[in-house]
Design an enzyme around this catalytic site. Structure first.
Site, PDB file in Angstrom:
ATOM      1  N   ILE A 113      16.906  44.569  47.566  1.00 36.56           N
ATOM      2  CA  ILE A 113      18.051  45.475  47.510  1.00 36.56           C
ATOM      3  C   ILE A 113      18.294  46.144  48.846  1.00 36.56           C
ATOM      4  O   ILE A 113      19.231  46.886  49.014  1.00 36.56           O
ATOM      5  CB  ILE A 113      17.881  46.553  46.416  1.00 36.56           C
ATOM      6  N   GLY A 114      17.441  45.889  49.795  1.00 35.27           N
ATOM      7  CA  GLY A 114      17.672  46.518  51.086  1.00 35.27           C
ATOM      8  C   GLY A 114      16.668  46.009  52.087  1.00 35.27           C
ATOM      9  O   GLY A 114      15.657  45.408  51.731  1.00 35.27           O
ATOM     10  N   GLY A 169      15.270  47.129  56.161  1.00 37.46           N
ATOM     11  CA  GLY A 169      15.431  48.049  57.282  1.00 37.46           C
ATOM     12  C   GLY A 169      14.432  47.752  58.360  1.00 37.46           C
ATOM     13  O   GLY A 169      13.743  46.726  58.331  1.00 37.46           O
ATOM     14  N   ALA A 170      14.371  48.664  59.304  1.00 31.32           N
ATOM     15  CA  ALA A 170      13.502  48.448  60.449  1.00 31.32           C
ATOM     16  C   ALA A 170      12.044  48.331  60.029  1.00 31.32           C
ATOM     17  O   ALA A 170      11.268  47.603  60.632  1.00 31.32           O
ATOM     18  CB  ALA A 170      13.663  49.594  61.426  1.00 31.32           C
ATOM     19  N   SER A 171      11.672  49.068  58.959  1.00 32.30           N
ATOM     20  CA  SER A 171      10.263  49.061  58.623  1.00 32.30           C
ATOM     21  C   SER A 171       9.906  48.060  57.533  1.00 32.30           C
ATOM     22  O   SER A 171       8.742  47.753  57.343  1.00 32.30           O
ATOM     23  CB  SER A 171       9.817  50.458  58.210  1.00 32.30           C
ATOM     24  N   GLY A 172      10.875  47.539  56.833  1.00 34.72           N
ATOM     25  CA  GLY A 172      10.515  46.557  55.822  1.00 34.72           C
ATOM     26  C   GLY A 172      11.654  46.231  54.883  1.00 34.72           C
ATOM     27  O   GLY A 172      12.771  46.693  55.035  1.00 34.72           O
ATOM     28  N   VAL A 180      13.111  46.020  50.926  1.00 32.67           N
ATOM     29  CA  VAL A 180      12.960  46.762  49.686  1.00 32.67           C
ATOM     30  C   VAL A 180      13.384  45.903  48.506  1.00 32.67           C
ATOM     31  O   VAL A 180      14.437  45.264  48.537  1.00 32.67           O
ATOM     32  CB  VAL A 180      13.802  48.052  49.706  1.00 32.67           C
ATOM     33  N   LYS A 236       8.679  48.695  48.577  1.00 30.50           N
ATOM     34  CA  LYS A 236       8.977  48.428  49.984  1.00 30.50           C
ATOM     35  C   LYS A 236       7.837  47.615  50.571  1.00 30.50           C
ATOM     36  O   LYS A 236       6.681  48.022  50.517  1.00 30.50           O
ATOM     37  CB  LYS A 236       9.114  49.748  50.716  1.00 30.50           C
ATOM     38  N   ASP A 243      13.503  59.734  60.865  1.00 31.82           N
ATOM     39  CA  ASP A 243      14.552  58.736  60.675  1.00 31.82           C
ATOM     40  C   ASP A 243      15.531  59.196  59.603  1.00 31.82           C
ATOM     41  O   ASP A 243      15.813  58.488  58.651  1.00 31.82           O
ATOM     42  CB  ASP A 243      13.930  57.372  60.324  1.00 31.82           C
TER      43      ASP A 243
END
Ligand SMILES: *[C@@H]1O[C@H](CO)[C@@H](O)[C@H](O)[C@H]1NC(C)=O
Length: 999
Positions: free
Chosen positions: A693-694, A696-699, A701, A715, A829
């Site tokens: 579902i998503g 981002g920079a860190s992982g 989701v 995540k 962030d």
């Protein structure tokens, strides 16, 4: 061709202001000013009185003339001027003072021609590139401020040759190179301010000790390394010395005690070691000493308190030992004493507070023993009394009950005993009363009715007795009432049901009895209700199912009877426990699953599709005590057999698995922070690319629908081994932080974050780890992120009231991280994509992927070397300081507010070079407020929307100091709604809450 020439000449001449124009009466100075106006971009209507038909410019806005009508000063600060520096100003022969601060001038500062200047202020503009080396050639310059621009490169060597310069400020630029030693030859300097520049690491030049006239030396955050040169002690006129937030090492030179004019010494946030020298006490004007966040050791010198004017002393987060000297009790002006997070021991001076006008005393996190000084509030000024985590004994002084200004009282984790003085319960301004984990006795006094500001009452784990007084219903602001682990008895007063602000009611492990409350529709904010292990009887009130945000419900270990109300199916519970009661009947279908087994154990009459519940009878017989006893015994026996069986099986399974998996190395371990009803395998099974579902920079989701129907968000962090905290290596070698350094892995961080409990922070349920991968399991937020909703076709779902609520929720979440967590947590962030929305569009702050705890075991991290933050949200100072603190979060939050108000993303091609903040500012300047507001919003709220816009702009101020603390932001947002008419209270910077504090 030839015909053009005269025309061309004419144009050139007119441009140079040589030709008489129709305004022939205007003085030459006036013409130069008009040229300047023409060269600038001036907002509509500004400088309208700069009128070519005037005879002299002396009455024009910003202009000052001498008696002879010559222009001597021009001041156009904050006038929204843009464009290059208007060089024509330099042709005004007697122009001595020029103030163009807080405009948008740039990129170049061609000021070399302004030979007459004595005073030049170009601060807070948009100048870039090298500092203008020629400035040093202005023969009469006394005052020069270029702060708050983007000047870069080293300080030019010509700056050594200023002839008369008294004040030089280059604060907040992008200057490089080392802090130059040659500045030591500008012997006329009174003030040298170079703070907040990304200089290369270098020493503090000892040559600065030669600036005999210096009064202010401000070198905060200048990347200074090495020792403080003792030569600074020669600065006999110095009043302010600020070397904070550098990497200075070595001892504090005793020579500094020779600074006879000094008023303020700020050496905090360095790596200074050794003992604090004695001798500061003889400095007659000393008001403020801040040596916090270093590695200072040894005892606090007794004479430190002898300076007659000493008001503020911060020594927190060092490794100081020994007692607080008795001389502290004699400090006649001492207002603020913060000594927390040291290794102080012994007893506090018995007379502390009798002679000093103390407002704040923080000695938390030490090993102080003995009693709380009896007269601690004799002067009646005390507002904060913070003594948690010590070894204090004896009674709470009666005098505290008369201490009417108290706002925060934190005495938890000591060995205090005796009755809590009655009046302490009813102090009118106390917001936080934390007495937990002591040996206190007595009753909660009915005078608590007077505690008009009490929001957190935490008295857990003491020996309190008696009933909860019905007067507690008058404490209208009560948010948390935690009194678990006491000996309270009697029923819950029905008045408790009327507390509309109540968020946590934690009363387990007492001897409370009677029926559970019924009239509880006021509990709109209650998220945690824990009444376990008391003697409550009667039925579970079905009204509990109507509590909109309840997610933690523990009624276990009581004598509750009747059915589990089907209404409880409305709740979205993370913790649900009604085990060990006498409940009976059928379970509501949603709960009749194996996943909830633990929630219902020990209720022999309860039936559902869970093996082990209601094995044979239908509960009718369960009312007979003998039967209950027998059932319980059988049940316990069965449970023991089951546990042993499971353990055996597990052991076998593990050795089997070990053998099998040692080749594969895929051992996942699950660490849970809340009660969870799933295993790591359930989670792993759901990590299907279809469920992403998503990302981002860190992982990445995933939405994981577990076997039991529960939905969580998982995540999966990118990459390999968890990153060590960057700062652990650089300053982890003092004893105090050794443990922290060793334990400063990702895991420790996750654990810290997992302890966070706040309604506006996404709950981290558990963490699954594998050698080189990590999964973080969060509560699932069905409406996704604010960024996704706001910047998609779904934006229509967010009407103004919803957006306002989201703003407030997120602000509260951040305020909690910054100001209620110990140690404080910087999110790093903050952005609309990290603000998640639940089914009701309540907002939660999420993703601490890069969050760092601000203080670890008494050490503040210096800087974070990993780039934090997302494009469009990064505070301007971060670009050159690479340091983040709460202020950077506040900037990012300001951007989020602007997104909510404008409906626009933080960066967008529409804005050209600018980001959202700059776009909003320039659009407002040029066209007013209306064009920036989201046209989809109902403009009958325009007043409110504009005020939130204003708050967003204040939060996104380019200078960190202008950004209000998050708690203040929350208040400002609340005021937007609270007052129908705008109340123009100044948005001053509330720095009391930003000061270091263990609170
Ligand atoms: C120090 O300050 C005093 C009082 O203002 C002044 O008279 C003296 O000249 C100053 N010393 C230097 C070296 O400037």
């Amino acid at each position: 061709m030839g015909a053009f020439l005269p025309l061309l000449l004419l144009a050139v001449a007119a441009n140079a202001g040589l030709l008489p124009t129709p305004s022939h009466a205007l003085t030459q100075d006036g013409l130069h000013l008009l040229d300047a106006k023409r060269a600038l971009t001036v907002p509509d209507g500004a400088l309208a009185d700069w009128n070519p038909t005037s005879a002299t410019p002396c009455a024009w806005t910003g202009v000052t003339c001498d008696a002879a009508g010559a222009v001597t000063a021009l001041s156009l600060a904050n006038a929204n001027l843009a464009g290059p520096f208007p060089a024509s100003l330099c042709r005004i022969p007697l122009l001595a003072s020029l103030d163009l601060s807080a405009n948008y001038l740039g990129p170049e500062a061609a000021v070399a021609g302004c030979k007459a200047l004595t005073r030049l202020d170009l601060s807070v503009n948009s100048f870039v590139g090298p500092l203008p080396a020629a400035l040093a050639g202005l023969p009469d310059l006394l005052y020069l401020s270029l702060e708050g621009n983007n000047f870069s490169g080293p300080i030019p060597p010509s700056f050594a040759t200023f002839r008369k310069l008294q004040s030089l400020s280059l604060v907040n630029n992008l200057l490089g190179g080392e802090v130059p030693a040659f500045l030591g030859s500008v012997s006329t300097l009174h003030e040298l301010n170079l703070s907040y520049n990304p200089f290369s690491p270098g020493p503090l030049p000892s040559s600065l000790g030669g600036l005999a006239a210096l009064r202010v030396l401000w070198l905060a955050s200048c990347n200074l390394v090495g020792p403080i040169p003792p030569s600074l002690g020669r600065l006999r006129n110095l009043t302010d010395l600020d070397l904070s937030t550098n990497s200075l090492t070595g001892p504090i030179p005793p020579a500094l005690t020779a600074l006879t004019s000094i008023v303020q010494i700020e050496l905090y946030n360095n790596s200074l070691s050794g003992a604090i020298p004695s001798g500061f006490g003889k400095l007659a004007d000393l008001r403020s000493v801040d040596l916090a966040m270093n590695r200072l050791s040894g005892a606090i010198p007794a004479d430190l308190f002898e300076s007659p004017k000493l008001e503020t002393l911060h020594l927190y987060s060092n490794a100081l030992t020994g007692p607080v000297p008795d001389s502290a009790a004699k400090a006649a002006s001492l207002v603020e004493l913060r000594l927390f997070a040291n290794r102080l021991n012994g007893t506090l001076p018995a007379d502390l507070g009798r002679a000093t006008p103390l407002v704040c005393l923080d000695v938390s996190d030490n090993a102080i023993s003995g009693e709380i000084p009896r007269g601690i509030c004799d002067r009646g000024e005390l507002e904060e009394l913070l003594m948690l985590n010590n070894a204090l004994t004896g009674r709470i002084p009666d005098g505290l009950g008369r201490c009417h200004r108290l706002r925060r009282v934190r005495l938890s984790n000591n060995r205090l005993d005796g009755d809590v003085p009655g009046a302490v319960w009813g102090l009118p301004h106390v917001a936080l009363l934390e007495l937990n984990d002591n040996r206190l006795t007595g009753e909660i006094s009915p005078v608590i009715a007077g505690a008009a500001n009490l929001s957190n009452l935490v008295v857990s784990n003491n020996r309190l007795t008696g009933r909860i007084p019905s007067e507690i219903g008058s404490v209208a602001k009560l948010y948390e009432f935690s009194a678990d682990g006491n000996m309270l008895s009697g029923p819950l007063p029905s008045s408790l049901g009327g507390l509309a602000e109540l968020g946590r009611l934690v009363l387990h492990n007492n001897s409370l009895s009677g029926q559970l409350l019924r009239g509880i529709h006021s509990w709109k904010k209650l998220s945690e209700l824990n009444l376990a292990d008391n003697g409550f009887t009667g039925a579970i009130p079905p009204e509990l199912g109507d509590l909109p945000v309840l997610n933690y419900l523990d009624l276990s270990g009581n004598r509750l009877t009747g059915q589990v109300p089907v209404e409880l199916e409305n709740l979205k519970l993370n913790q649900f426990n009604v085990s060990n009661n006498q409940l009976s009947g059928q379970l509501p279908p949603q709960y009749a699953t194996e996943a909830y087994r633990g929630s219902f154990l020990g209720n022999p009459g309860l039936c559902g599709d869970i093996a082990g519940l209601c094995s044979d009878s239908r509960g009718r017989a369960g009312n007979r005590p003998g039967f209950v006893w027998m059932m319980r015994s059988i049940f316990i026996f069965a449970a023991v057999v089951l546990v042993l069986g499971v353990a055996w099986f597990y052991w076998r399974y593990r050795s089997f698995k070990k053998a099998k998996l040692s080749a594969e190395r895929s051992k996942w371990t699950l660490t849970s922070f809340h009660k969870v009803s799933f295993s790591e395998h359930d989670i792993l099974d759901c990590l299907d690319e279809d469920n992403v579902i998503g990302s981002g920079a860190s992982g990445k989701v995933y939405k994981a629908v577990l076997g039991n129907g529960e939905v969580v968000a998982v995540k999966k962090l990118w990459g390999a081994a968890p990153k060590k905290k960057d700062d652990a290596g650089s300053n982890g070698d003092n004893e105090g932080s050794a443990a922290a350094a060793a334990d400063s892995s990702f895991d420790a961080e996750v654990r810290t974050l997992s302890k966070i409990r706040h309604k506006n922070i996404v709950k981290l349920l558990c963490c699954c780890t594998h050698d080189d991968s990590k999964l973080l399991v969060y509560e699932y937020m069905p409406n996704g992120s604010l960024g996704d909703v706001l910047h998609s076709s779904k934006a229509g779902l967010l009407d103004w009231s919803t957006r306002y609520k989201i703003a407030l929720d997120a602000a509260e979440g951040l305020s909690y991280l910054h100001q209620d967590c110990v140690p404080a947590i910087v999110h790093r962030d903050v952005k609309s994509n990290n603000i998640l929305l639940d089914a009701e569009f309540s907002a939660c702050v999420a993703d601490f992927g890069v969050a760092k705890v601000v203080e670890t075991a008494g050490r503040a991290p210096k800087s974070m070397s990993v780039i934090a933050g997302s494009c469009g949200y990064i505070a301007p100072e971060y670009a050159y300081t690479l340091r983040v603190n709460e202020k950077s979060d506040i900037y990012s939050f300001g951007v989020v507010l602007l997104e909510l108000v404008t409906g626009k993303p933080p960066v967008d091609p529409e804005f050209g070079e600018k980001d959202l903040v700059k776009w909003v500012c320039s659009t407002i300047d040029q066209k007013g407020v209306e064009p920036v507001l989201d046209s989809r919003l109902d403009m009958s709220f325009k007043e409110e929307i504009s005020r939130v816009l204003n708050i967003g702009l204040i939060c996104a101020s380019s200078l960190p100091i202008n950004r209000p603390a998050m708690r203040r932001v929350v208040k400002m947002l609340q005021e937007v709604r609270a007052e129908a008419r705008p109340k123009l209270e100044p948005y001053y910077y509330d720095d009391t809450s930003d000061q270091g504090s263990s609170v």
